[in-house]
Write a protein that holds these residues in place. Structure first.
Motif, short mmCIF file in Angstrom:
data_model
loop_
_atom_site.label_atom_id
_atom_site.label_comp_id
_atom_site.label_asym_id
_atom_site.label_seq_id
_atom_site.Cartn_x
_atom_site.Cartn_y
_atom_site.Cartn_z
N HIS A 1 38.45 25.10 45.53
CA HIS A 1 38.26 26.66 45.01
C HIS A 1 39.75 26.65 45.57
O HIS A 1 40.55 26.59 46.71
CB HIS A 1 37.30 27.30 45.04
N ASP A 2 40.30 27.58 45.30
CA ASP A 2 41.48 28.57 45.35
C ASP A 2 41.39 30.20 45.88
O ASP A 2 40.84 30.52 45.05
CB ASP A 2 42.53 28.70 44.76
N VAL A 3 41.29 30.38 47.21
CA VAL A 3 41.60 31.93 47.51
C VAL A 3 41.74 32.68 46.34
O VAL A 3 43.46 32.76 46.05
CB VAL A 3 41.48 32.24 48.82
N ARG A 4 41.41 33.70 45.10
CA ARG A 4 42.22 34.45 44.58
C ARG A 4 43.07 35.68 45.19
O ARG A 4 43.71 36.27 44.65
CB ARG A 4 41.06 34.86 42.94
N ARG A 5 41.75 36.24 46.01
CA ARG A 5 42.69 37.45 46.67
C ARG A 5 42.00 37.33 47.82
O ARG A 5 41.05 36.30 48.39
CB ARG A 5 42.04 38.56 45.73
N SER A 6 42.39 37.87 49.11
CA SER A 6 42.63 38.35 50.53
C SER A 6 40.73 39.48 50.59
O SER A 6 40.33 40.03 49.76
CB SER A 6 43.21 39.03 51.16
N PHE A 7 40.46 38.69 51.65
CA PHE A 7 39.25 39.62 52.21
C PHE A 7 38.80 38.82 53.74
O PHE A 7 39.31 37.85 53.87
CB PHE A 7 38.04 38.89 51.17
N TYR A 8 37.92 39.34 53.48
CA TYR A 8 37.47 39.24 55.79
C TYR A 8 36.30 38.26 55.49
O TYR A 8 35.79 38.46 55.24
CB TYR A 8 37.74 40.81 56.73
N GLU A 9 36.66 37.44 56.93
CA GLU A 9 35.64 37.15 56.91
C GLU A 9 35.20 37.48 58.75
O GLU A 9 36.71 37.14 59.65
CB GLU A 9 36.03 35.03 57.16
N ARG A 10 34.41 38.13 59.64
CA ARG A 10 34.64 38.60 60.49
C ARG A 10 35.99 39.63 60.39
O ARG A 10 36.11 40.53 59.61
CB ARG A 10 34.30 37.87 61.99
N ASN A 11 36.87 39.13 61.72
CA ASN A 11 38.10 40.29 61.62
C ASN A 11 39.13 39.20 61.24
O ASN A 11 39.94 39.72 61.38
CB ASN A 11 37.93 40.37 63.37
#
Length: 393
Positions: A258-268
């Motif tokens: 997969h390619d990450v499409r948009r930013s998101f948080y994993e924990r901090n």
């Protein structure tokens, strides 16, 4: 003087006839007492048997055959091959011994024949084989005039063809199998059943067991938050399959990126759009065949297993210092289609294989930004193998 000549001539004829009449016994005694090895004794006796057969003196043939088998044969040395011996039994009308050996052939083969040294090479087999082939119709006729039962006549007729290898020709195999099957069904408790089934009958059918697999390319698109945060999935999958009748089971592995499409948080940590992810699915697949023709095969399946999603480090994101790994069980119903290259219903040629399914997973338990399931489409090559086994009767 003339009377003396006549008397001498008459006595000569009488004594020479006596010697001739006793010569087989004398020869047997002489051969048995030879100080040479066992092979030389067998070779000498086989030569005498061959001479008697050339003269079509089947009574003498029977005597020499009995001498070979009863006086010279041992657990270590065979005096005749079973096929030439059985043909000789036909010509000497020794059906009782023939049928006893046929009925007990499997035991004799395992316990005796395979451990014996073969008889010395000579032309006896070729002589008997050629004579039997040329006069085989006489043998068939003899079967009806030797007070044999119907079962014994049927067995003996098939045995002649077997010994002459006539029924081994491709054009005769079907007839041989038909005769053997008819015999086995008509005489299910025959003492010749084991020999007929193992040595004469050879009707092959396709096994109900199938081994195979596939190698496919896969495209997947997620829904929910997972579909928003990640671009479509591209990868490959392979499976190792076992099938019986209409059921099948497979171990299936899928992997891709997969390619990450948009930013998101994993924990901090912030997962940036330039991060990448790798997905692995490992599980079992169970299917049931709905339909099969010469060209197509259709079966639904359900898969169970675990998905592992690994999000890699981003060089532009110092907050993400290592890989983040998520796991989830999955359930994946699918519809499978095989398009055959060859038009053979019972065989298992390579196929073009297509799969479309829906993978239900639970990554949101780890992170709500990973909530969502996946629709997938796969296409590639399927292969399988089905062995042939002898038809049971």
């Amino acid at each position: 003087m003339n009377h003396l000549v006549f008397l001498t001539f008459f006595c000569g004829i009488f004594f020479s006839g006596n010697i001739s009449a006793q010569s087989p016994d004398s020869l047997m005694t002489k051969i048995k007492g030879m100080e040479t090895g066992k092979t030389a004794k067998i070779a000498a006796a086989r030569q005498e048997l061959k001479t008697a057969f050339e003269q079509e003196d089947f009574g003498l043939v029977n005597a020499w055959l009995g001498f070979l088998e009863n006086d010279l044969a041992t657990d270590d040395y065979a005096t005749t091959d079973f096929d030439e011996r059985w043909m000789l039994y036909f010509w000497t009308n020794n059906y009782s011994q023939l049928f006893n050996e046929v009925a007990d052939y499997e035991r004799l083969r395992l316990e005796k024949y395979q451990f014996q040294n073969p008889p010395p090479e000579d032309s006896l087999f070729n002589l008997v084989d050629k004579f039997t082939f040329q006069n085989r119709y006489e043998l068939y006729s003899n079967l009806r005039t030797n007070f044999l039962s119907e079962e014994e006549q049927a067995l003996a007729a098939m045995l002649v063809d077997y010994l002459l290898r006539e029924d081994a020709k491709p054009e005769n195999r079907k007839s041989r199998n038909q005769k053997s099957e008819a015999f086995l069904k008509k005489y299910p408790n025959s003492r010749f059943r084991k020999f007929v089934y193992k040595n004469l009958y050879n009707e092959m059918v396709y096994s109900k067991n199938v081994w195979g697999g596939d190698i496919l390319g896969v495209y997947g698109r997620a829904d929910g938050a997972l579909g928003v945060n990640f671009r479509p999935f591209w990868g490959g999958e392979f499976a190792v399959l076992y099938g019986r009748k209409k059921w099948s089971g497979a171990f299936r592995a899928r992997f891709g990126a997969h390619d990450v499409r948009r930013s998101f948080y994993e924990r901090n940590a912030l997962i940036a759009p330039d991060s990448s992810a790798f997905l692995v699915d490992l599980g079992l697949d169970f299917g049931y065949q709905l339909a099969e023709t010469d060209k197509l095969k259709i079966w639904p399946s359900v898969g169970f297993g675990f998905s592992i999603l690994s999000v890699s480090d981003s060089p532009n994101n110092p907050d993400l210092s290592q890989k983040e790994v998520f796991s989830s069980p999955f359930f994946a119903p699918a519809l499978n289609l095989g398009v055959k290259f060859a038009e053979k219903l019972n065989e298992t040629p390579p196929t073009l294989r297509f799969r479309i399914g829906y993978k239900i997973q639970n990554f949101e338990k780890k992170n709500v930004e990973l909530a969502g399931n996946q629709v997938f489409i796969a296409a590639g090559i399927g292969f399988s193998g089905r062995t042939k086994t002898k038809k049971k009767i």
